[in-house]
Structure formats: C-alpha cells, structure tokens
Design a protein around this motif. Structure first.
Motif, PDB file in Angstrom:
ATOM      1  N   SER A   1       0.909  -1.189  -0.150  1.00 28.50           N
ATOM      2  CA  SER A   1       0.367   0.027   0.050  1.00 28.50           C
ATOM      3  C   SER A   1       0.762   1.168  -0.126  1.00 28.50           C
ATOM      4  O   SER A   1       0.643   2.124  -0.681  1.00 28.50           O
TER       5      SER A   1
ATOM      6  N   ASN B   1       0.889   3.534  -3.407  1.00 27.10           N
ATOM      7  CA  ASN B   1       0.605   5.117  -3.083  1.00 27.10           C
ATOM      8  C   ASN B   1       1.555   6.250  -3.740  1.00 27.10           C
ATOM      9  O   ASN B   1       1.395   7.355  -3.530  1.00 27.10           O
TER      10      ASN B   1
ATOM     11  N   ARG C   1      -5.036   5.490  -5.922  1.00 26.56           N
ATOM     12  CA  ARG C   1      -5.573   5.284  -4.402  1.00 26.56           C
ATOM     13  C   ARG C   1      -5.649   4.036  -3.858  1.00 26.56           C
ATOM     14  O   ARG C   1      -6.285   3.445  -4.041  1.00 26.56           O
TER      15      ARG C   1
ATOM     16  N   GLY D   1      -5.743   1.378  -0.946  1.00 25.46           N
ATOM     17  CA  GLY D   1      -6.288   1.142   0.118  1.00 25.46           C
ATOM     18  C   GLY D   1      -5.791  -0.083   1.110  1.00 25.46           C
ATOM     19  O   GLY D   1      -5.805  -1.139   0.384  1.00 25.46           O
TER      20      GLY D   1
ATOM     21  N   ALA E   1     -13.359   1.790   1.370  1.00 29.25           N
ATOM     22  CA  ALA E   1     -12.135   2.126   0.524  1.00 29.25           C
ATOM     23  C   ALA E   1     -12.823   2.695  -0.783  1.00 29.25           C
ATOM     24  O   ALA E   1     -12.369   3.554  -1.317  1.00 29.25           O
TER      25      ALA E   1
ATOM     26  N   ASN F   1     -13.688   6.541  -0.375  1.00 27.96           N
ATOM     27  CA  ASN F   1     -12.184   6.996  -0.783  1.00 27.96           C
ATOM     28  C   ASN F   1     -11.978   6.764  -2.371  1.00 27.96           C
ATOM     29  O   ASN F   1     -10.766   7.164  -2.928  1.00 27.96           O
TER      30      ASN F   1
ATOM     31  N   CYS G   1     -11.114   4.090  -3.865  1.00 25.36           N
ATOM     32  CA  CYS G   1      -9.793   3.760  -4.062  1.00 25.36           C
ATOM     33  C   CYS G   1      -9.820   2.712  -5.484  1.00 25.36           C
ATOM     34  O   CYS G   1     -10.527   2.175  -5.621  1.00 25.36           O
TER      35      CYS G   1
END
Length: 127
Positions: free
Chosen positions: A52, A56, A62, A64, A75, A79, A81
């Motif tokens: 992770s 990133n 993105r 997660g 996630a 977000n 992800c």
C-alpha cells in the motif's frame, strides 16, 4: 472470482519474497491503473502495508489497505480507491474472497465524498 473484473482487468503475478519483490509487483499493476489501462488493481503481500505504501507513490493511484469487508466497502465508496492491498499473512482465503468481492462490486459514493477525492488530487498535484 477475478473473472468478474471483466475485460479491463488483468493480473500481474510475481511470487517473490523480500524487499526486491515490492517494486517488481507494484510497478506494473499500479502503473496500469494510473495510466487507465485497467480500472482496478489488487496487491497482496504478507501484511499489505508495504504494497500500500509503495502503490501510493504512483501518481493517480489511491491504494487502500483493507482488512475486512467494512474497510473494503469504505475504500471504494468513501475514498474511491482503485488499488486494493491486503495482507495474506493476516487473512484467510475466504476473507480475501469476500473482501475482493466487496471491493469489485462497490461503486464510488459520489456526493460529499467527491470533495475528499478532489482534495487528495490537489495534494497529489502539489507534491
């Protein structure tokens, strides 16, 4: 199970332990998501933490770190992800299957979550 990803999904399989495995596995998968070749990526390692962190570092990713179905759902929904990271030392095969299923089928929640994604994108552009 992964056939549900459809034509935009692909696998990058590297079985290697130790720090040299991180870039070899992360790079092609994360870059394929970042450049739009694939919509989503799934990265696995012992704890999921290394993958992770590494994923990133790729602009547009993105990633997660997910450890149950609740965090898988959030996630994606909260977000947006696009890379799922999991620790295989910490989860059973059945838990991994459930997490992947939730991650692949949960849409982005839009609404108030759009502001969060816009802010994250702005942070990324400034970095």
């Amino acid at each position: 199970m992964l056939k549900k990803i459809g034509p935009r999904g692909a696998g990058f399989w590297v079985r290697e332990h130790g720090e040299r495995g991180l870039p070899r596995l992360r790079d092609p998968a994360a870059r394929a998501v970042a450049d739009g070749t694939h919509d989503l990526g799934i990265l696995l390692d012992g704890s999921g933490i290394g993958m992770s962190v590494a994923a990133n570092k790729v602009r547009g990713v993105r990633a997660g770190l997910v450890h149950d179905t609740i965090t898988a759902h959030r996630a994606r929904e909260h977000n947006h992800c696009n890379v799922l990271c999991m620790g295989t030392d910490l989860l059973s095969e059945e838990q991994i299957r459930q997490i992947v299923e939730i991650f692949l089928t949960t849409p982005f929640g839009e609404g108030r979550h759009v502001r969060r994604i816009d802010k994250l994108s702005e942070f990324e552009r400034q970095a």
